[in-house]
Scaffold this motif. Structure first.
Motif: not given
Length: 273
Positions: A2, A34-35, A37
């Motif tokens: 990510q 879980e999205g 950050d």
């Protein structure tokens, strides 16, 4: 991988050695799922540098928490501002939440992770006799969890028997009826045989128990993840035993660890199935 920005929450894992850890891969996959950050990075810290490293982590305002593994679990208790009742009784911490003002809250998830991992594989400890090698941080957590899970009796073997007796006193404070026995290197006469030591992480390590005494009806379980098949598991397999590797113990803890690092509690999080 990510994209990491100035908004990304940082998580760490403290260990020595560190090359074998599997938690960052699992936690990072979980956070992506879980999205959220956030990113976990491995932090190689030796015992003599632990206190200084933890002080530094307190000052990192974008650090939400960290996992603690071999050999730091026991030492971490004194470095937290607050620990859960379980962690205090066990005498070890394996996951820490850092509050916005830099306070550290610790808990211990190894024991429930281990028992959940067994049950996931259809191995029910209730009513079975268990042998555990070791009385350190992870082993103590597993001893508590096995006693709570209702093993018929629990034998713990450790070089220092004083450590075992102290552990038994603490277990009896929450499970007064637990049948507890100080053991030797001989694991015979038990349904479930567990290595709760770090012996097996390195090629040159001695075996944690006398494998010559293992019999085919026994289940032999490991807490070490790397190598996936330790010398103990190899020897147990050769003697016809069912073996249970270290991976399920971590898999069961991943959602709990992530929740604790973020919020300081695991409430409302289901075990990984």
């Amino acid at each position: 991988m990510q994209v990491i920005t100035g908004n990304t929450q940082i998580f760490g894992i403290l260990a020595d050695p560190i090359h074998h850890v599997k938690t960052p891969q699992r936690i990072n996959a979980h956070l992506v799922g879980e999205g959220f950050d956030g990113v976990m990075v491995p932090i190689h810290v030796r015992a003599e540098g632990l206190q200084a490293a933890v002080q530094g982590l307190r000052a990192m305002n974008n650090l939400a928490g960290f996992v603690v593994t071999v050999p730091h679990k026991t030492a971490m208790v004194a470095l937290c501002d607050e620990v859960s009742a379980d962690a205090r009784l066990i005498g070890a911490v394996n996951v820490v939440h850092r509050t916005a003002d830099g306070r550290l809250i610790g808990t211990m998830l190894d024991g429930e992770g281990f028992v959940a991992g067994l049950r996931q594989e259809g191995i029910e400890p209730r009513g079975r006799s268990a042998y555990l090698a070791g009385a350190g941080g992870a082993a103590s957590a597993i001893a508590f969890a096995l006693a709570r899970a209702g093993v018929s009796h629990l034998t713990v073997a450790n070089r220092t028997t004083d450590k075992v007796r102290q552990l038994f006193e603490r277990i009896h404070s929450v499970a007064p009826a637990a049948q507890l026995v100080v053991g030797t290197e001989d694991p015979s006469g038990h349904d479930l045989v567990v290595n709760g030591t770090s012996l097996g992480l390195r090629d040159e390590d001695a075996l944690p128990l006398d494998v010559e005494r293992l019999l085919p009806h026994q289940v032999v379980a490991e807490i070490i993840m790397q190598p996936a098949e330790t010398a103990l598991l190899k020897a147990a397999k050769a003697r016809g035993c069912r073996v249970h590797p270290g991976a399920p113990m971590l898999a069961s803890q991943i959602p709990l660890m992530a929740a604790f690092m973020r919020h300081g509690h695991t409430h409302g999080v289901e075990h990984a199935s």
